[in-house]
Design an enzyme around this catalytic site. Structure first.
Site, PDB file in Angstrom:
ATOM      1  N   CYS A 140       0.044   1.149  12.744  1.00 15.24           N
ATOM      2  CA  CYS A 140       0.341   0.108  11.758  1.00 15.24           C
ATOM      3  C   CYS A 140       0.134  -1.191  12.507  1.00 15.24           C
ATOM      4  CB  CYS A 140       1.763   0.226  11.233  1.00 15.24           C
ATOM      5  SG  CYS A 140       2.269  -1.221  10.246  1.00 15.24           S
ATOM      6  N   ARG A 160       0.816  -1.214   0.000  1.00 12.69           N
ATOM      7  CA  ARG A 160       0.000   0.000   0.000  1.00 12.69           C
ATOM      8  C   ARG A 160       0.851   1.267   0.000  1.00 12.69           C
ATOM      9  NH1 ARG A 160      -0.314  -4.780   1.220  1.00 12.69           N
ATOM     10  NH2 ARG A 160       0.148  -4.351   3.403  1.00 12.69           N
ATOM     11  N   CYS A 204      -5.335  -3.405   8.628  1.00 13.83           N
ATOM     12  CA  CYS A 204      -4.189  -2.750   7.982  1.00 13.83           C
ATOM     13  C   CYS A 204      -4.525  -1.273   7.920  1.00 13.83           C
ATOM     14  CB  CYS A 204      -3.952  -3.299   6.576  1.00 13.83           C
ATOM     15  SG  CYS A 204      -2.735  -2.350   5.609  1.00 13.83           S
TER      16      CYS A 204
END
Length: 248
Positions: A199, A51, A85
């Site tokens: 995260c 990402r 995520c």
């Protein structure tokens, strides 16, 4: 209390973080038997393109992979989706427009956990990927709730946080601990009244016992998302005192 709502988990980003989410969802569920847990379908596809690379460096678009997972979760009869995520939430609006399923937002879950921990307003440190920081995922959404956000200094982000996240993804979780704790302490020295572990690899390396040395509340976004999922699956229970949603 059994739930008839089926939760979908769009995972694999990374696989260990998704597995940890499933563990924490199970551990945080007040249950006395198998049937008291939340029916859950995990779609763990580690082939989703990176990402941060996609957002910052023109890497492959992960959206087709997100769409495929959402379609599979909808076909499996899920009523809502969570995504363990943080950086993937840069595509939240696009995913929400492409799916009939509601997608619980991890930043909203973190904001709820800040309130649960008694942190109302003030500077909050955001310890996440370069992609999450650059997209302003937390800065914009938390600002609407009265929180100012502090990001790691560039040398900390590139020299400590990103290598530590890469270490967790590579299975070297112990190697990630000290750099991440040091980065969290740097945010506290800059004025943070709490640090969001933004995260889902980071809570695998920073543990609850690290909170005292860091000196402020550490918001684990895996746990926060699990609590949000429980509140969705059991809306009646979520209106009870918060302690009833904690493990015994």
């Amino acid at each position: 209390m059994a739930s008839h709502r089926r939760l979908g988990v769009l995972g694999g980003m990374g696989p260990l973080a998704s597995a940890q989410f499933m563990c924490r969802l199970t551990e945080l569920t007040p249950a006395r038997r198998d049937q008291d847990h939340i029916p859950t379908v995990l779609w763990s596809d580690p082939r989703v393109p990176d990402r941060t690379e996609a957002r910052l460096h023109g890497g492959a678009d992960p959206m087709p992979w997100f769409a495929r997972g959402l379609e599979a979760l909808e076909a499996a009869g899920c009523g809502a989706v969570v995504i363990p995520c943080n950086t993937a939430h840069g595509w939240h609006a696009t995913m929400a427009a492409a799916s009939r399923l509601p997608i619980l937002h991890i930043v909203d879950a973190a904001a709820a956990d800040l309130r649960r921990r008694g942190v109302e307003g003030g500077p909050v440190g955001i310890l996440g990927t370069a992609g999450t920081i650059a997209m302003g995922l937390y800065q914009e959404r938390l600002a609407a709730r009265g929180y100012a956000c502090l990001s790691p200094a560039p040398q900390d982000l590139e020299g400590a946080v990103m290598p530590a996240i890469a270490a967790v993804k590579a299975g070297a979780v112990r190697d990630a601990h000290d750099p991440l704790v040091a980065a969290a302490k740097a945010l506290v020295r800059a004025g943070a009244r709490a640090v969001v572990l933004a995260c889902t690899e980071i809570p695998l390396a920073i543990r609850p016992e690290d909170e005292a040395p860091v000196g402020v509340p550490l918001v684990d976004t895996i746990d926060a998302l699990a609590r949000a999922a429980l509140a969705w699956a059991r809306p009646q229970a979520a209106r009870r005192p918060a302690g009833l949603l904690e493990p015994s």
